[in-house]
Scaffold this active site. Sequence first.
Site, mmCIF file in Angstrom:
data_model
loop_
_atom_site.group_PDB
_atom_site.id
_atom_site.type_symbol
_atom_site.label_atom_id
_atom_site.label_comp_id
_atom_site.label_asym_id
_atom_site.label_seq_id
_atom_site.Cartn_x
_atom_site.Cartn_y
_atom_site.Cartn_z
ATOM 1 N N PHE A 11 0.984 -1.192 0.012
ATOM 2 C CA PHE A 11 0.026 0.070 -0.112
ATOM 3 C C PHE A 11 0.988 1.226 0.121
ATOM 4 O O PHE A 11 0.535 2.291 0.872
ATOM 5 C CB PHE A 11 -0.823 -0.008 1.304
ATOM 6 N N THR A 99 4.134 -5.003 -4.112
ATOM 7 C CA THR A 99 5.122 -4.910 -3.048
ATOM 8 C C THR A 99 6.400 -4.214 -3.650
ATOM 9 O O THR A 99 6.727 -4.195 -5.082
ATOM 10 C CB THR A 99 5.607 -6.271 -2.418
ATOM 11 N N LYS A 128 7.877 -5.428 -11.264
ATOM 12 C CA LYS A 128 8.702 -6.340 -12.712
ATOM 13 C C LYS A 128 9.507 -7.403 -12.308
ATOM 14 O O LYS A 128 9.680 -8.325 -13.116
ATOM 15 C CB LYS A 128 9.567 -5.223 -13.268
ATOM 16 N N VAL A 155 6.489 -2.116 -16.576
ATOM 17 C CA VAL A 155 7.785 -1.407 -17.366
ATOM 18 C C VAL A 155 7.471 0.192 -17.671
ATOM 19 O O VAL A 155 8.674 0.840 -17.429
ATOM 20 C CB VAL A 155 7.919 -2.194 -18.649
ATOM 21 N N GLY A 209 11.732 14.020 -5.007
ATOM 22 C CA GLY A 209 11.224 12.889 -4.988
ATOM 23 C C GLY A 209 11.307 11.743 -5.944
ATOM 24 O O GLY A 209 10.629 10.457 -5.938
ATOM 25 N N GLU A 212 15.684 7.770 -5.973
ATOM 26 C CA GLU A 212 15.856 7.052 -4.693
ATOM 27 C C GLU A 212 16.855 7.438 -3.614
ATOM 28 O O GLU A 212 17.908 8.112 -4.073
ATOM 29 C CB GLU A 212 15.676 5.634 -4.978
ATOM 30 N N ASP A 223 17.909 -1.485 -12.865
ATOM 31 C CA ASP A 223 16.658 -1.327 -13.320
ATOM 32 C C ASP A 223 16.420 -1.349 -14.672
ATOM 33 O O ASP A 223 15.592 -2.206 -15.037
ATOM 34 C CB ASP A 223 16.305 0.035 -12.818
ATOM 35 N N LYS A 227 13.911 -4.295 -16.668
ATOM 36 C CA LYS A 227 13.027 -3.758 -17.589
ATOM 37 C C LYS A 227 13.116 -4.444 -18.987
ATOM 38 O O LYS A 227 12.150 -5.007 -19.479
ATOM 39 C CB LYS A 227 12.857 -2.227 -17.630
#
Length: 344
Positions: A11, A99, A128, A155, A209, A212, A223, A227
């Site tokens: 969430f 998650t 992913k 993706v 924001g 990360e 990452d 993808k």
Amino acid sequence: MEDLKLALLGFGNAAQAFARMLLDKEEEIERTYGRGVKVTAVTTPTKGTILNGRGIDLEKALKDVASVGRFREDTEGLCQMDAFQVIEKADCDVVCELTPLNIATGQPATDHIRRAFQRGKHVISANKGPIAWAFDELKSLAEEKGLLFFYETTVMDGTPVFNLMEHTLKFCKVTEVSGILNSTTNYILEELACGKAFDEILEAGKKKGFIEADPSMDIEGFDAAAKTAALLNVLMGAGITPADVKREGIENITVDTIREAEKRGKVIKLLCCGKREGDKTEAWVKPVEVDRHDMLASIDSTTSVVSITTDLMGKLSIIEHQPEIQQTAYGIFGDVIRVLDSLK
């Protein structure tokens, strides 16, 4: 018809935006399908877990998380369960895997999906990892059980890449997939081109924001590799994992590197590519100099693009312009609507 019941594993920001979207479109969904969509379970390791077969009060849940960062003790159905327990106990039709990504293994999300299928539940994944690490197995398990498995968000947020191939490019064989798939590195390279220092760019991006706290997975190409693997597994049946993608990040790109490229009329972009070579698929992620007049050079800020080359329709490109959390939420929402369409 009975309402479609969802269990949300996670969430975070995307799941919360999705919940708001469900509330906004609640009446329209009921008019269109003659049934509603009800969230009957939400579980997180930090905010708490709610199980309520009659339907969770999403407005209250959203307000509680916004005000105190968790579900309040007066929440009906509040309990102590982890994701696997929720999959076992929840009164639901669809398990939504929302998650956080574990880019190195795809776990525990992959096991969440396996267990959901074993329980006879349809699955929507915004994660992913399972698509990059175990797609063939999960797809086969869903088909064996006669269950739906959708993953459009994995993706390019809500951009209909997989839907495009499945519904409007029938009988096309994909021979190559390429693009700019990591918005963080695209932003960093653009800021470097303005002469800003790497550390300065990271600090500013974190405050806004969209970078990360630990950006290494983006900067070092992990990452983008995940993808790429996900795209090739779905669109080309590649059967690869991120470990099979040759990977080079942007950690060694400097302002001087970019200036030298500019002298040659080039722009540096972190590109992803996968090609079919006979029975094998070759995949890579690396910084590439592209001509400043090329379409790829115009992909700015957090915008991303994917190009799909097919035997019958040639090359098609889809651009997602500076997505925000709303686009990610729509990817999940769109998959829920696909479930409703499929179960008519």
